[in-house]
Motif scaffolding. Sequence first.
Motif, short mmCIF file in Angstrom:
data_model
loop_
_atom_site.label_atom_id
_atom_site.label_comp_id
_atom_site.label_asym_id
_atom_site.label_seq_id
_atom_site.Cartn_x
_atom_site.Cartn_y
_atom_site.Cartn_z
N PRO A 112 0.82 -1.22 0.00
CA PRO A 112 0.00 0.00 0.00
C PRO A 112 0.85 1.27 0.00
O PRO A 112 1.87 1.35 0.69
CB PRO A 112 -0.81 -0.12 1.29
N ILE A 113 0.41 2.25 -0.78
CA ILE A 113 1.03 3.57 -0.80
C ILE A 113 -0.04 4.61 -0.48
O ILE A 113 -1.11 4.62 -1.10
CB ILE A 113 1.67 3.89 -2.16
N ILE A 114 0.24 5.46 0.50
CA ILE A 114 -0.68 6.49 0.95
C ILE A 114 -0.17 7.85 0.47
O ILE A 114 1.01 8.17 0.64
CB ILE A 114 -0.80 6.50 2.48
N ALA A 115 -1.04 8.65 -0.13
CA ALA A 115 -0.70 10.02 -0.49
C ALA A 115 -1.18 10.94 0.63
O ALA A 115 -2.36 10.91 1.01
CB ALA A 115 -1.36 10.42 -1.80
N ALA A 116 -0.26 11.74 1.17
CA ALA A 116 -0.59 12.75 2.18
C ALA A 116 -0.46 14.11 1.51
O ALA A 116 0.63 14.66 1.40
CB ALA A 116 0.34 12.63 3.38
N VAL A 117 -1.59 14.63 1.04
CA VAL A 117 -1.59 15.82 0.17
C VAL A 117 -1.71 17.07 1.03
O VAL A 117 -2.78 17.41 1.52
CB VAL A 117 -2.72 15.74 -0.87
N CYS A 133 -2.25 6.15 -5.96
CA CYS A 133 -2.05 5.69 -4.58
C CYS A 133 -3.28 4.94 -4.10
O CYS A 133 -4.36 5.05 -4.67
CB CYS A 133 -1.73 6.89 -3.67
N ASP A 134 -3.11 4.20 -3.03
CA ASP A 134 -4.20 3.34 -2.53
C ASP A 134 -5.11 4.04 -1.54
O ASP A 134 -6.26 3.65 -1.37
CB ASP A 134 -3.60 2.10 -1.87
N TYR A 135 -4.58 5.07 -0.89
CA TYR A 135 -5.36 5.80 0.11
C TYR A 135 -4.87 7.24 0.06
O TYR A 135 -3.66 7.48 -0.02
CB TYR A 135 -5.14 5.20 1.50
N VAL A 136 -5.80 8.19 0.10
CA VAL A 136 -5.43 9.60 -0.04
C VAL A 136 -5.99 10.41 1.12
O VAL A 136 -7.21 10.42 1.36
CB VAL A 136 -5.96 10.19 -1.38
N VAL A 137 -5.09 11.06 1.86
CA VAL A 137 -5.46 12.02 2.90
C VAL A 137 -5.11 13.40 2.38
O VAL A 137 -3.97 13.65 1.96
CB VAL A 137 -4.69 11.75 4.21
N ASN A 195 -9.82 9.88 0.23
CA ASN A 195 -10.48 9.14 1.30
C ASN A 195 -10.86 10.01 2.48
O ASN A 195 -11.96 9.87 3.05
CB ASN A 195 -9.57 8.01 1.79
N GLN A 196 -9.94 10.89 2.91
CA GLN A 196 -10.18 11.73 4.07
C GLN A 196 -9.73 13.16 3.80
O GLN A 196 -8.69 13.38 3.18
CB GLN A 196 -9.40 11.22 5.29
#
Length: 280
Positions: A112-117, A133-137, A195-196
């Motif tokens: 998993p790769i998370i993007a923290a934008v 990415c798999d999950y985006v904050v 996602n969030q």
Amino acid sequence: MMASIQPPHTSEQLLVSFPAEHVLLLTLNRPKQLNAMTPQMQNDLKQVLNWFEDEPSLWVAIVTGAGRVFCAGADLKAWNNDQQSGVTDEQEGVVANVFGFGSISRRQSKKPIIAAVNGGGAYGGGTEMVLNCDYVVAGDQAKFALPEVKRGVIAVQGGIPRLSQIAGHHLAAELLLLGRTITAAEAQGRYGFVNQVVPASEVIPTAIAVANEINKNSPDAVQATKRGLLLSQEYGHSQMLLAHAFASECRGVYKGDNIKEGLKAFTEKRAPRWTNPSKL
């Protein structure tokens, strides 16, 4: 555990850290240039992410940007200089770059790769990275755009198929053909690739919390499930083709140590103690 691993050497354009057990944090570090991508930064990302794929003690990666913007896309000033001087081999470069923009936008990572934008958001190739990415904050002030058509360019590094798959043809066309900018709330509620949405100060802590939540699960099962998601994109609704392609990953999980630990922990009513996964 984290002190014992040695990532590849990188330039000052990419910061590498380990904010939690089994978690890799990559920070694009050209804040004055809004983290516009350079060949050096892209090579740094490629080297570290390739290493991450093979490092068994790292289970999740987080990607973010230093300063006001996650990534403003390509360095258009450098691109303009190339165009004006007659250097026009972009097509060959795109084809040769199998991992896509920032070594992320077409990467089929098994982890998993998370993007923290952070900050002002992501633009052009930066948004293409986020889409894969798999999950985006995202921070509540972040914005997203694929404005390539406004500069005579194409979002060819993975943005077109990924956005079409996530949002559907018509919403994807709205972003890609108009080149319009959307808010984080729109990206979450209307287009479905965030996602969030959290206050800016909470972007990195939230991403780390999500990584830790993922890591409460069996890393074997998580990585095999990630592979299943990628195969589903390739095979669509063909269950038989998917089952055939997915068979080796399933065998790896069901013959590994962590499935035994997960089932034993359930019967003993305790939290499982996962170990680094075997290569699936």
